[in-house]
Design an enzyme around this catalytic site. Structure first.
Site, PDB file in Angstrom:
ATOM      1  N   CYS A 147       0.851  -1.193   0.000  1.00  0.00           N
ATOM      2  CA  CYS A 147       0.000   0.000   0.000  1.00  0.00           C
ATOM      3  C   CYS A 147       0.893   1.252   0.000  1.00  0.00           C
ATOM      4  CB  CYS A 147      -0.956  -0.059   1.192  1.00  0.00           C
ATOM      5  SG  CYS A 147      -2.148   1.283   1.315  1.00  0.00           S
ATOM      6  N   ASP A 204      -9.079  -3.161  -7.717  1.00  0.00           N
ATOM      7  CA  ASP A 204      -8.647  -2.109  -6.794  1.00  0.00           C
ATOM      8  C   ASP A 204      -9.211  -0.764  -7.253  1.00  0.00           C
ATOM      9  OD1 ASP A 204      -7.321  -0.288  -5.176  1.00  0.00           O
ATOM     10  OD2 ASP A 204      -5.404  -1.354  -5.269  1.00  0.00           O
ATOM     11  N   HIS A 236      -7.836  -3.954  -3.539  1.00  0.00           N
ATOM     12  CA  HIS A 236      -6.698  -3.356  -2.848  1.00  0.00           C
ATOM     13  C   HIS A 236      -6.379  -4.186  -1.602  1.00  0.00           C
ATOM     14  CE1 HIS A 236      -3.850  -0.184  -2.054  1.00  0.00           C
ATOM     15  NE2 HIS A 236      -4.290  -0.084  -0.810  1.00  0.00           N
TER      16      HIS A 236
END
Length: 270
Positions: A147, A204, A236
Site C-alpha cells: 500500500c 482495486d 486493494h
C-alpha cells in the site's frame, strides 16, 4: 513502536477479519530495536532465522498506512523463515502514532500526508546500514512494501544504487504531487536501479487499471527491468489477511512470485 493497541493492529484497520495469519516464531529470533537515523532513534521490528551461516540476505519491509502493526511484523517473521534478515522501520515515528487515529481518512490527512518522501528514503538508507552492521549482507539488499509502502518501494528502487531487487504490493503509481511527495513511481521509471516486481489487484478502486497501464508504458519506454502482475479478482490490500478484502489465492501467488524475484535478482543464499 506504535503497536500499542490491544489487538496488535492500528484502530483504523478495523474491522479485523478471522483470516489473519500468525507465523510461529520458534525457528526465528525477532524483536524491537532502535536504528540511528538523521539524528533520531527510529524504532524498528526485525526477524531473522535462529540458525544461519554467515551474513544474511536483507529485506526491508515498508509498512502500510497503519504503521508497523501485527501484519507487517508477521511479514517479517515469514521472511525470516525463508532465510532473510527482515526489518520493518517505523517510518512515521517523528510525525505521530497511527494508533491515535480511528479511521483511514483522518489517518491519511492527520499523519501520513505529513511524512516527506525524502525523509523516508533517507531513513531506509539508515536501515540498510544498520542491517549491514547486524548480520546482514550489504550486497544482498532487497525491499518490499505494501500500500503506502508499495509506492515507497518503487521510489526506493530509484534512490539506492546498492539495491538488488524490489517487490511493490499495490502501491500508488500516479497522482498529484506535493512538497512532501514531489514524484510518483511513474515519474521515476527511467531511474530504477534494481528490478521491480509490482503486484496489483484488478478490482482495486483506489488504483485504477488505467494508472497501472500508464506505469507499464513508462517502464517499457524506459526499457526498465520490471514486471507488473495484475490479479483480476483481487482488490486493494489483497495480501492483508487481517482485512475483509484479503484474497487468498492472489496473496499466495504473489508471495511465491516475490520469493522467486528475490532469489533471481537478490542473490538469496541457497
Amino acid at each position: 513502536m506504535t503497536t500499542t493497541h490491544p489487538s496488535g493492529f492500528a484502530p483504523a484497520a478495523s474491522p479485523l477479519a478471522p483470516t489473519m495469519i500468525h507465523t510461529p516464531d520458534g525457528a526465528i529470533s525477532a524483536g524491537i530495536t532502535s536504528i540511528p537515523s538523521q539524528g533520531d532513534d527510529m524504532p524498528a521490528y526485525y526477524a531473522r532465522p535462529k540458525a544461519s551461516d554467515g551474513a544474511l540476505p536483507v529485506v526491508i519491509v515498508v509498512q502500510e498506512i497503519f504503521g508497523v502493526h501485527e501484519h507487517i511484523r508477521d511479514i517479517c517473521r515469514r521472511l525470516a523463515l525463508e532465510g532473510y534478515l527482515a526489518i520493518a522501520p517505523e517510518l512515521y515515528f517523528r510525525e505521530g502514532d497511527p494508533n491515535d487515529f480511528a479511521d483511514i481518512p483522518t489517518l491519511l490527512s492527520g499523519l501520513v500526508a505529513k511524512v516527506p518522501d525524502s525523509q523516508v528514503l533517507a531513513d531506509l538508507d539508515h536501515v540498510a546500514s544498520w542491517a549491514s552492521r547486524n548480520g546482514g549482507d550489504a550486497h544482498r539488499l532487497m525491499i518490499t512494501g505494501f500500500c503506502w509502502g508499495g509506492r515507497i518501494t518503487w521510489l526506493y528502487a530509484a534512490h539506492n544504487p546498492q539495491l538488488k531487487a524490489a517487490v511493490a504490493w499495490y502501491g500508488k503509481l500516479v497522482g498529484d504531487t506535493s512538497l512532501n511527495s514531489p514524484k510518483h513511481p511513474v515519474d521515476i521509471a527511467t531511474d530504477l536501479n534494481a528490478p521491480v516486481l509490482g503486484l496489483y489487484g484488478g478490482q482495486d478502486t483506489s488504483i485504477p487499471q488505467e494508472s497501472v497501464e500508464t506505469m507499464r508504458q513508462a517502464l517499457r519506454a524506459a526499457n526498465a527491468k520490471a514486471e507488473i502482475v495484475v490479479y483480476p479478482d483481487a482488490g486493494h490490500a489483497f495480501n492483508a489477511d487481517y482485512r475483509p478484502g484479503y484474497h487468498e489465492a492472489s496473496a499466495k501467488d504473489g508471495w511465491q512470485r516475490m520469493l522467486e524475484w528475490f532469489a533471481q535478482y537478490g542473490g538469496k543464499k541457497g
